[in-house]
Design a protein around this motif. Structure first.
Motif, PDB file in Angstrom:
ATOM      1  N   ILE A 285       0.583  -1.307   0.142  1.00 39.78           N
ATOM      2  CA  ILE A 285       0.132  -0.012   0.032  1.00 39.78           C
ATOM      3  C   ILE A 285       0.848   1.282   0.205  1.00 39.78           C
ATOM      4  O   ILE A 285       0.543   2.122  -0.450  1.00 39.78           O
ATOM      5  CB  ILE A 285      -1.060   0.310   1.525  1.00 39.78           C
ATOM      6  N   ASN A 286       1.850   1.401   0.310  1.00 43.10           N
ATOM      7  CA  ASN A 286       2.938   2.415   0.782  1.00 43.10           C
ATOM      8  C   ASN A 286       4.331   2.751  -0.189  1.00 43.10           C
ATOM      9  O   ASN A 286       4.025   3.817  -1.014  1.00 43.10           O
ATOM     10  CB  ASN A 286       3.728   2.173   1.676  1.00 43.10           C
ATOM     11  N   LEU A 287       3.858   1.235  -1.096  1.00 43.94           N
ATOM     12  CA  LEU A 287       4.306   2.074  -2.431  1.00 43.94           C
ATOM     13  C   LEU A 287       3.879   2.173  -3.596  1.00 43.94           C
ATOM     14  O   LEU A 287       3.790   3.724  -4.310  1.00 43.94           O
ATOM     15  CB  LEU A 287       4.614   0.871  -3.012  1.00 43.94           C
ATOM     16  N   LEU A 288       2.347   1.709  -2.988  1.00 37.85           N
ATOM     17  CA  LEU A 288       1.262   2.339  -4.401  1.00 37.85           C
ATOM     18  C   LEU A 288       1.016   3.697  -4.276  1.00 37.85           C
ATOM     19  O   LEU A 288       0.920   4.909  -4.935  1.00 37.85           O
ATOM     20  CB  LEU A 288       0.163   1.466  -4.056  1.00 37.85           C
ATOM     21  N   ALA A 293       1.339   9.309  -5.917  1.00 35.70           N
ATOM     22  CA  ALA A 293       1.818  10.763  -5.157  1.00 35.70           C
ATOM     23  C   ALA A 293       2.856  11.694  -6.272  1.00 35.70           C
ATOM     24  O   ALA A 293       2.157  12.479  -5.766  1.00 35.70           O
ATOM     25  CB  ALA A 293       2.121  11.202  -3.755  1.00 35.70           C
ATOM     26  N   LYS A 294       2.989  10.745  -6.968  1.00 38.19           N
ATOM     27  CA  LYS A 294       4.412  11.298  -8.053  1.00 38.19           C
ATOM     28  C   LYS A 294       4.268  11.094  -9.370  1.00 38.19           C
ATOM     29  O   LYS A 294       4.668  11.326 -10.064  1.00 38.19           O
ATOM     30  CB  LYS A 294       6.017  10.320  -8.118  1.00 38.19           C
ATOM     31  N   TYR A 320      -5.870   3.017  -7.559  1.00 37.90           N
ATOM     32  CA  TYR A 320      -3.914   2.408  -7.562  1.00 37.90           C
ATOM     33  C   TYR A 320      -3.555   1.950  -8.692  1.00 37.90           C
ATOM     34  O   TYR A 320      -3.412   2.808  -9.307  1.00 37.90           O
ATOM     35  CB  TYR A 320      -3.370   1.830  -6.193  1.00 37.90           C
ATOM     36  N   ILE A 321      -4.606   1.153  -9.030  1.00 35.86           N
ATOM     37  CA  ILE A 321      -4.592  -0.021 -10.677  1.00 35.86           C
ATOM     38  C   ILE A 321      -5.158   0.991 -11.522  1.00 35.86           C
ATOM     39  O   ILE A 321      -7.004   1.168 -11.343  1.00 35.86           O
ATOM     40  CB  ILE A 321      -4.268  -1.504  -9.918  1.00 35.86           C
TER      41      ILE A 321
END
Ligand code: TYD
Length: 393
Positions: A285-288, A293-294, A320-321
């Protein structure tokens, strides 16, 4: 008695890719898994009714990847060379990827998904569109006689009642007949942290240790174990009747000893795995979130049962996806179970706008990375969670 060690929450049928108008009637259940300390078996706490998963709209084609087509050809070659059976029963024949390597008169197939049973029937193989159980075993024996070899790939682990399954197989075997079956390995799942192997179809995740206990109870004995690559690491189990003529290969004890060394007989091992799963969820979750955010565009590669579990457990949706790409026509233009992420073809979906692709089909990493050189060359990157969450470099 099973003791629960991991709860993967509210899930729908992992292979149940659906159309928009089917959302209203989507089936949900709670997915959790436990350990039976007596027979050392890891199983779902609650089994899902087979007819909900395996019916005329089943979508998983064993022939959909080159890796699996090559795999089943090599099993067939090995069987011909070492055992040369006159009669073969395949349980869970899917689209015929294995049995097509044998003559029609030598094979009887069992496949409860009638859309697939029709395919092998058309190819000329006698196929029973039913679930394997004692009654079907008797029916087949009365019609076709006893069998020299029973083969099942990624199927025995789907069946809740293992005692009935194995005793029915034992009954239909000729003297000196053998069973060869292969399913995902519990040890590999623990080592790879691949908790997405846990889903409705996988009623059990087998260790050699547990199988040894269950088979012995049913008059059968493992005489060889091969550690093989499919599905992120599986075991191929060669089994004979207790008095059958094959010698016991050293691979049997080697596998059991390694599993004991890794603690597969202890509840604590599974509790630790559950902790690692919670960490993996948070990391993904943190990575996605960070990539979104970028301003990056993320898709998922392979509309797998495994990715359905991850997306539902981690509550990853179209925030996210953007979409999932998959080569299987039956999955395209549908939505993923639970999170309802659209599935489209790779031709349409893997274009210049994509920055990252989550490897839903991580078990085909090599095949996919080889195939997608263009995506990688233009700066596209893959994300995996196996054995830990990261961007592949
Ligand atoms: P698999 O990992 O065997 O699925 P499951 O988790 O359901 O057991 O399925 C692989 C899926 O990935 C299948 O739907 C086909 C798809 N796929 C692609 O779309 N492209 C590819 O290059 C490969 C290898 C698979």
């Amino acid at each position: 008695m099973k003791r629960i060690f991991l709860d993967l929450g509210k899930q729908s049928i992992a292979n149940g890719f659906l159309k928009e108008n089917e959302i209203e009637n989507e089936y949900f259940y709670n997915l959790s898994i436990g350990f039976n300390e007596k027979i050392k078996l890891v199983s779902l706490m609650n089994f899902v009714d087979g007819t909900i998963m395996f019916n005329d709209s089943y979508v998983y084609h064993s022939s959909s990847s080159k890796t699996m087509r090559d795999h089943f050809k090599s099993v067939a070659d090995m069987i011909k060379e070492h055992f040369n059976p006159n009669s073969i029963l395949e349980i869970g024949s899917n689209d015929g990827v294995f049995l097509k390597h044998f003559h029609k008169k030598n094979v009887v197939a069992v496949e409860p998904c009638s859309n697939f049973a029709k395919i092998t029937h058309k190819m000329g193989y006698k196929t029973y569109a039913e679930f394997w159980d004692k009654n079907l075993a008797e029916k087949i024996e009365n019609k076709h006689g006893k069998m020299d070899l029973v083969y099942a790939a990624n199927c025995i682990c789907h069946i809740p009642n293992l005692d009935e399954t194995f005793s029915a197989i034992n009954n239909i075997l000729n003297d000196d007949g053998i069973i060869i079956f292969e399913d995902p390995s519990l040890l590999e799942m623990l080592e790879r942290n691949s908790y997405d192997q846990i889903y409705d179809e996988h009623a059990h995740i087998f260790s050699v240790l547990a199988l040894n206990n269950i088979l012995k109870k049913n008059g059968l004995e493992i005489f060889k174990v091969e550690n093989i690559k499919p599905h992120g690491g599986s075991n191929r189990i060669f089994t004979k009747e207790l008095l059958g003529r094959y010698d016991i290969d050293k691979s049997v004890n080697e596998n059991i000893d390694l599993e004991l060394k890794k603690g597969l007989d202890k509840f604590k091992t599974y509790e630790k795995f559950a902790e690692r799963v919670q960490n993996s969820k948070q990391d993904l979750i943190n990575l996605l979130k960070d990539l979104k955010a970028k301003g990056k565009k993320i898709i998922s590669y392979g509309a797998t049962s495994k990715s359905s579990i991850i997306f539902n457990f981690c509550e990853i949706d179209t925030k996210y996806i953007d979409y999932i790409i998959d080569t299987t026509p039956d999955k395209q233009e549908k939505l993923s179970p639970g999170m309802h992420i659209p599935v489209i073809s790779p031709e349409e979906g893997l274009n210049e706008t994509v920055d990252y692709a989550f490897l839903g089909a991580w078990n085909y990493e090599k095949e996919i990375l080889n195939k997608e050189k263009n995506f990688i060359d233009r700066g596209g990157k893959f994300i995996t969670h196996v054995p830990y969450v990261r961007i592949l470099q």
